[in-house]
Design an enzyme around this catalytic site. Sequence first.
Site, mmCIF file in Angstrom:
data_model
loop_
_atom_site.group_PDB
_atom_site.id
_atom_site.type_symbol
_atom_site.label_atom_id
_atom_site.label_comp_id
_atom_site.label_asym_id
_atom_site.label_seq_id
_atom_site.Cartn_x
_atom_site.Cartn_y
_atom_site.Cartn_z
ATOM 1 N N HIS A 23 18.480 -21.912 -24.992
ATOM 2 C CA HIS A 23 17.570 -22.039 -23.856
ATOM 3 C C HIS A 23 17.393 -20.702 -23.124
ATOM 4 O O HIS A 23 16.459 -20.542 -22.355
ATOM 5 C CB HIS A 23 18.135 -23.085 -22.886
ATOM 6 C CG HIS A 23 17.127 -24.030 -22.322
ATOM 7 N ND1 HIS A 23 15.877 -24.272 -22.874
ATOM 8 C CD2 HIS A 23 17.185 -24.830 -21.222
ATOM 9 C CE1 HIS A 23 15.237 -25.169 -22.147
ATOM 10 N NE2 HIS A 23 15.998 -25.514 -21.133
ATOM 11 N N ASN A 72 14.509 -25.197 -14.911
ATOM 12 C CA ASN A 72 13.611 -26.297 -14.539
ATOM 13 C C ASN A 72 12.988 -26.134 -13.161
ATOM 14 O O ASN A 72 12.047 -26.850 -12.833
ATOM 15 C CB ASN A 72 14.351 -27.636 -14.614
ATOM 16 C CG ASN A 72 14.771 -27.968 -16.027
ATOM 17 O OD1 ASN A 72 14.450 -27.262 -16.979
ATOM 18 N ND2 ASN A 72 15.496 -29.060 -16.175
ATOM 19 N N ASP A 97 12.035 -20.248 -24.918
ATOM 20 C CA ASP A 97 12.428 -20.909 -26.167
ATOM 21 C C ASP A 97 11.414 -21.998 -26.502
ATOM 22 O O ASP A 97 10.801 -22.577 -25.612
ATOM 23 C CB ASP A 97 13.825 -21.517 -26.020
ATOM 24 C CG ASP A 97 13.891 -22.562 -24.913
ATOM 25 O OD1 ASP A 97 13.474 -22.265 -23.775
ATOM 26 O OD2 ASP A 97 14.342 -23.690 -25.177
ATOM 27 N N ASN A 118 10.280 -27.951 -19.375
ATOM 28 C CA ASN A 118 10.364 -28.111 -17.916
ATOM 29 C C ASN A 118 10.214 -26.797 -17.156
ATOM 30 O O ASN A 118 9.737 -26.786 -16.023
ATOM 31 C CB ASN A 118 11.662 -28.809 -17.534
ATOM 32 C CG ASN A 118 11.650 -30.263 -17.945
ATOM 33 O OD1 ASN A 118 10.596 -30.904 -17.950
ATOM 34 N ND2 ASN A 118 12.804 -30.790 -18.315
#
Length: 194
Positions: A23, A72, A97, A118
């Site tokens: 991530h 997020n 990513d 997100n």
Amino acid sequence: MNDDLHLVVGLGNPGPGYAGNRHNVGQMVTAELAARLRATFKSHKANARVAEGRIVPGGPRFVVANPNIYMNVSGGPVNGLLKFYGLTPQKLIVVHDELDIPFDTLKLKQGGGHGGHNGLRDIIAATGSNDFIRVRVGIGRPPGRMDAADFVLKDFSSTEKQTLPNLIDEAADAVELIAGSGLTTAQLKFHTAS
């Protein structure tokens, strides 16, 4: 308006515990860009760390940024940086990513939806625009029945780590080419290479 200035944001999560996660590949790319700028990240009031400069004398200027908060909710810092530097979303390049692209593959695009990502969702909501460039770094799908949320929060495998430095270099090259020659030129180079 800063015509030659580009804001490059690497998406990821803060702290050493997340640093090697799939991530966080966006922030791995911004670290490479900061090294190319010969600049260190400094705290910015928009709740981000930024490195500024030119990679090539006379070339485009970059503000390379990593939000200090979880991916997020990274839209606030991104919007704050755009406002601080007087930039429109068209001057924003987000490196992130991408599950739907095979590992070791780059895809570049401008606009579009968030695709369930997100971090992108929050940037679109905070800036009121989806008209920014995305450097989508392929991390592939999780194996078997592994949940996607678990997969992205794991470090790259030992096999992937052998190729990862090249992927990070290519993504940084793509950012440079987008800023210097435009998205279409960069797409022609990196989409045909993969």
